[in-house]
Design a protein around this motif. Sequence first.
Motif, PDB file in Angstrom:
ATOM      1  N   VAL A  19      -7.009  -8.462  -0.143  1.00 40.90           N
ATOM      2  CA  VAL A  19      -6.280  -8.477   1.135  1.00 40.90           C
ATOM      3  C   VAL A  19      -6.031  -7.052   1.637  1.00 40.90           C
ATOM      4  CG1 VAL A  19      -5.205 -10.731   0.854  1.00 40.90           C
ATOM      5  CG2 VAL A  19      -4.087  -8.722  -0.113  1.00 40.90           C
ATOM      6  N   LYS A  20      -6.802  -6.094   1.121  1.00 40.17           N
ATOM      7  CA  LYS A  20      -6.739  -4.688   1.525  1.00 40.17           C
ATOM      8  C   LYS A  20      -5.424  -3.997   1.135  1.00 40.17           C
ATOM      9  CE  LYS A  20     -10.780  -4.957   3.525  1.00 40.17           C
ATOM     10  NZ  LYS A  20     -11.956  -4.310   2.897  1.00 40.17           N
ATOM     11  N   ALA A  21      -4.723  -4.541   0.152  1.00 40.37           N
ATOM     12  CA  ALA A  21      -3.434  -3.961  -0.241  1.00 40.37           C
ATOM     13  C   ALA A  21      -3.579  -2.599  -0.909  1.00 40.37           C
ATOM     14  CB  ALA A  21      -2.688  -4.913  -1.162  1.00 40.37           C
ATOM     15  N   THR A  22      -4.755  -2.302  -1.461  1.00 37.67           N
ATOM     16  CA  THR A  22      -4.959  -1.005  -2.118  1.00 37.67           C
ATOM     17  C   THR A  22      -5.993  -0.154  -1.371  1.00 37.67           C
ATOM     18  OG1 THR A  22      -6.562  -2.085  -3.597  1.00 37.67           O
ATOM     19  CG2 THR A  22      -4.306  -1.832  -4.409  1.00 37.67           C
ATOM     20  N   TYR A  23      -6.266  -0.532  -0.133  1.00 41.84           N
ATOM     21  CA  TYR A  23      -7.295   0.175   0.639  1.00 41.84           C
ATOM     22  C   TYR A  23      -6.926   1.649   0.836  1.00 41.84           C
ATOM     23  CZ  TYR A  23     -10.722   1.276   4.226  1.00 41.84           C
ATOM     24  OH  TYR A  23     -11.753   1.855   4.929  1.00 41.84           O
ATOM     25  N   GLY A  24      -7.871   2.520   0.558  1.00 43.78           N
ATOM     26  CA  GLY A  24      -7.693   3.954   0.748  1.00 43.78           C
ATOM     27  C   GLY A  24      -7.148   4.690  -0.466  1.00 43.78           C
ATOM     28  N   LEU A  25      -6.604   3.957  -1.431  1.00 44.02           N
ATOM     29  CA  LEU A  25      -5.948   4.628  -2.559  1.00 44.02           C
ATOM     30  C   LEU A  25      -6.946   5.251  -3.525  1.00 44.02           C
ATOM     31  CD1 LEU A  25      -3.013   2.141  -3.296  1.00 44.02           C
ATOM     32  CD2 LEU A  25      -3.026   4.198  -1.863  1.00 44.02           C
ATOM     33  N   SER A  26      -8.073   4.576  -3.773  1.00 48.44           N
ATOM     34  CA  SER A  26      -9.058   5.168  -4.688  1.00 48.44           C
ATOM     35  C   SER A  26      -9.716   6.390  -4.056  1.00 48.44           C
ATOM     36  CB  SER A  26     -10.120   4.134  -5.078  1.00 48.44           C
ATOM     37  OG  SER A  26     -10.900   3.748  -3.961  1.00 48.44           O
TER      38      SER A  26
ATOM     39  N   THR B 254       0.829  -1.202   0.000  1.00 53.93           N
ATOM     40  CA  THR B 254       0.000   0.000   0.000  1.00 53.93           C
ATOM     41  C   THR B 254       0.866   1.256   0.000  1.00 53.93           C
ATOM     42  OG1 THR B 254      -1.552  -1.251   1.388  1.00 53.93           O
ATOM     43  CG2 THR B 254      -1.997   1.091   1.091  1.00 53.93           C
ATOM     44  N   GLN B 255       1.872   1.259   0.887  1.00 56.64           N
ATOM     45  CA  GLN B 255       2.736   2.432   1.009  1.00 56.64           C
ATOM     46  C   GLN B 255       3.494   2.717  -0.285  1.00 56.64           C
ATOM     47  OE1 GLN B 255       6.668   2.759   1.730  1.00 56.64           O
ATOM     48  NE2 GLN B 255       6.518   3.362   3.881  1.00 56.64           N
ATOM     49  N   THR B 256       3.972   1.641  -0.939  1.00 51.00           N
ATOM     50  CA  THR B 256       4.730   1.806  -2.181  1.00 51.00           C
ATOM     51  C   THR B 256       3.841   2.342  -3.300  1.00 51.00           C
ATOM     52  OG1 THR B 256       6.141  -0.053  -1.537  1.00 51.00           O
ATOM     53  CG2 THR B 256       6.230   0.641  -3.838  1.00 51.00           C
ATOM     54  N   LEU B 257       2.653   1.772  -3.426  1.00 51.36           N
ATOM     55  CA  LEU B 257       1.729   2.233  -4.466  1.00 51.36           C
ATOM     56  C   LEU B 257       1.305   3.673  -4.208  1.00 51.36           C
ATOM     57  CD1 LEU B 257      -0.494  -0.962  -4.878  1.00 51.36           C
ATOM     58  CD2 LEU B 257       1.365  -0.198  -6.376  1.00 51.36           C
TER      59      LEU B 257
ATOM     60  N   LYS C 218      10.714  -4.893   3.250  1.00 49.31           N
ATOM     61  CA  LYS C 218      11.661  -3.940   2.674  1.00 49.31           C
ATOM     62  C   LYS C 218      11.966  -4.292   1.218  1.00 49.31           C
ATOM     63  CE  LYS C 218      16.106  -4.108   3.446  1.00 49.31           C
ATOM     64  NZ  LYS C 218      17.463  -4.031   4.055  1.00 49.31           N
ATOM     65  N   ASP C 219      12.210  -5.567   0.964  1.00 46.46           N
ATOM     66  CA  ASP C 219      12.495  -5.989  -0.410  1.00 46.46           C
ATOM     67  C   ASP C 219      11.284  -5.783  -1.307  1.00 46.46           C
ATOM     68  OD1 ASP C 219      15.033  -6.679   0.347  1.00 46.46           O
ATOM     69  OD2 ASP C 219      14.659  -8.832   0.429  1.00 46.46           O
ATOM     70  N   LEU C 220      10.096  -5.968  -0.740  1.00 51.05           N
ATOM     71  CA  LEU C 220       8.874  -5.737  -1.524  1.00 51.05           C
ATOM     72  C   LEU C 220       8.840  -4.305  -2.034  1.00 51.05           C
ATOM     73  CD1 LEU C 220       5.782  -4.462  -1.350  1.00 51.05           C
ATOM     74  CD2 LEU C 220       6.110  -6.558  -2.604  1.00 51.05           C
ATOM     75  N   LYS C 221       9.091  -3.346  -1.135  1.00 52.29           N
ATOM     76  CA  LYS C 221       9.044  -1.949  -1.586  1.00 52.29           C
ATOM     77  C   LYS C 221      10.138  -1.680  -2.611  1.00 52.29           C
ATOM     78  CE  LYS C 221       8.955   2.874  -0.451  1.00 52.29           C
ATOM     79  NZ  LYS C 221       8.671   3.933   0.522  1.00 52.29           N
ATOM     80  N   GLY C 222      11.356  -2.119  -2.302  1.00 54.37           N
ATOM     81  CA  GLY C 222      12.474  -1.827  -3.196  1.00 54.37           C
ATOM     82  C   GLY C 222      12.316  -2.417  -4.574  1.00 54.37           C
ATOM     83  N   LEU C 223      11.779  -3.626  -4.644  1.00 49.66           N
ATOM     84  CA  LEU C 223      11.612  -4.292  -5.942  1.00 49.66           C
ATOM     85  C   LEU C 223      10.372  -3.788  -6.679  1.00 49.66           C
ATOM     86  CD1 LEU C 223      12.563  -7.916  -4.865  1.00 49.66           C
ATOM     87  CD2 LEU C 223      13.906  -6.404  -6.334  1.00 49.66           C
TER      88      LEU C 223
END
Length: 502
Positions: free
Chosen positions: A215-222, A187-190, A330-335
Amino acid sequence: LCQNNQYAEYTSYSESTRSKNLAKRAHAYEMPGVQVDGTDPVAIYHAGKEAIARAKDNKGPTFIEATCERLQGHAFGSDEDHMDQNRLSEAKNNSPLKKFRERLITENILSEEEIKKIEIAATAEIDAAAKVAESSPPPKEDELYQDVFENHQDIPDLGKLGSRVLVDPEIINEEDSENITYCQAITQTLEYALESDDSVILMGEDIADPAGGVVKATYGLSSKFGLERVRPTPISEQAIIGAAIGASMAGLRPVAEIMVNDFLGVCMDQVTNHAAKLRYMSGGKTNVPITIRTMIAGNVGSFGAQHSQSLEAWLTHSPGIKVVAPGTPKDLKGLLLSCIYDEDPCVVMESMGLYFGSGLVPKEDYRIPLGKADIKKSGSDLTIITYGAALLNAIEVANDLEQEGISVEILDLRSLVPLDKDAIIESVSKTKRAVILHGAIRFCGFGAEIASFIHENLHSDLIKPVTRIGSAYTPIPFAKELENYHFPNNDNIKLQIKSLIE
């Protein structure tokens, strides 16, 4: 625009459907459907002009069926025995070019002499182009690998040992990091990408609020960025990837979500025959900077045979696609951030089993070079080479074996294509024993490529042959009890490691 020339390859239109008018089907989608004479350029022009004006006026798409007759077999030189010979003969005698030529003269638009001049000029242009093509030398071997990726060093075949110098970005101040879960890191990266770059858009099923993703990974972005940039889609993986490819070619950087890894099967044509190949087929003129996020839901309990697979071997076998499998937040965000800003199509293999584990993640821009592995634990007796969710098993096993006096090094590949061959050689050269661990099926899994690479380069240095540990060759069971037997477990991993140490 559909050119209906009355045939598939060998099967005629009349044999395959009772419908006499394909254009009428458009009404079911609440858009205009227009059937025009496909042999009449003027009719096609007016139908197209109206459709384009409608689209530019934000009134939506138009379906145009241009009916015509096929004047030969499916391809140039194909046989025509399957075609209605009377109909074919009549169509050739009334070919569109012949009819339009006569019309131009009859309506006093052009004279016979003017048309001949046009024909002579066109023939000369074609002859000149053909002459250039025929006289040009054939492509040389060094052109074979051009335009697979933006950087040819990312191609597994060409990655010479010692040729890639990639360094992880340093986190200078850990106060600028936060302890968040893997899912929150997505979520933070997107959010960071959407906020810092207007060309980034998200697409996928149920990604908008209030759902915010499965899994709520994009919650709040729209809610924050609007539905123009966080676009929920129908359940149509082909449409999601097809639209993402088109948007990327128009200058955007789409992040498309394919909810579950198994669903890649629905859109593999778009992924492997379009996104992966457009750079190569266009001679480098067209790139497809899309990122595909997809979740591996296996080994978390009862998602069954069609929602649990790990299909990275499909993707790594398709030239033109980059594949990463981050195992920590951390690797998720970086990649993920590196993938979003890569000029080639990238697939981020996320693991549901990691979503709720936490770790320190930089708050601002943080990018890990694609193709850079990471030593998660140093050791001297044996190297476990792994990626994705299997990293957790590797860490647990290594810590347990340390209590028994066995020193295990863990090499987290993180990126499968490009692949950090140097890190593999460096680690296994030191320990002289290797286990390759992944959650995907062992037979023909990605680990087989790594094992072969190690044997080809370090055969005389190895104390024991490389061992591969993966899942059983079965569909993934729904019953949790059977699923436990399907996937590698820590006890089995320990036994196989001990057999290499003895």
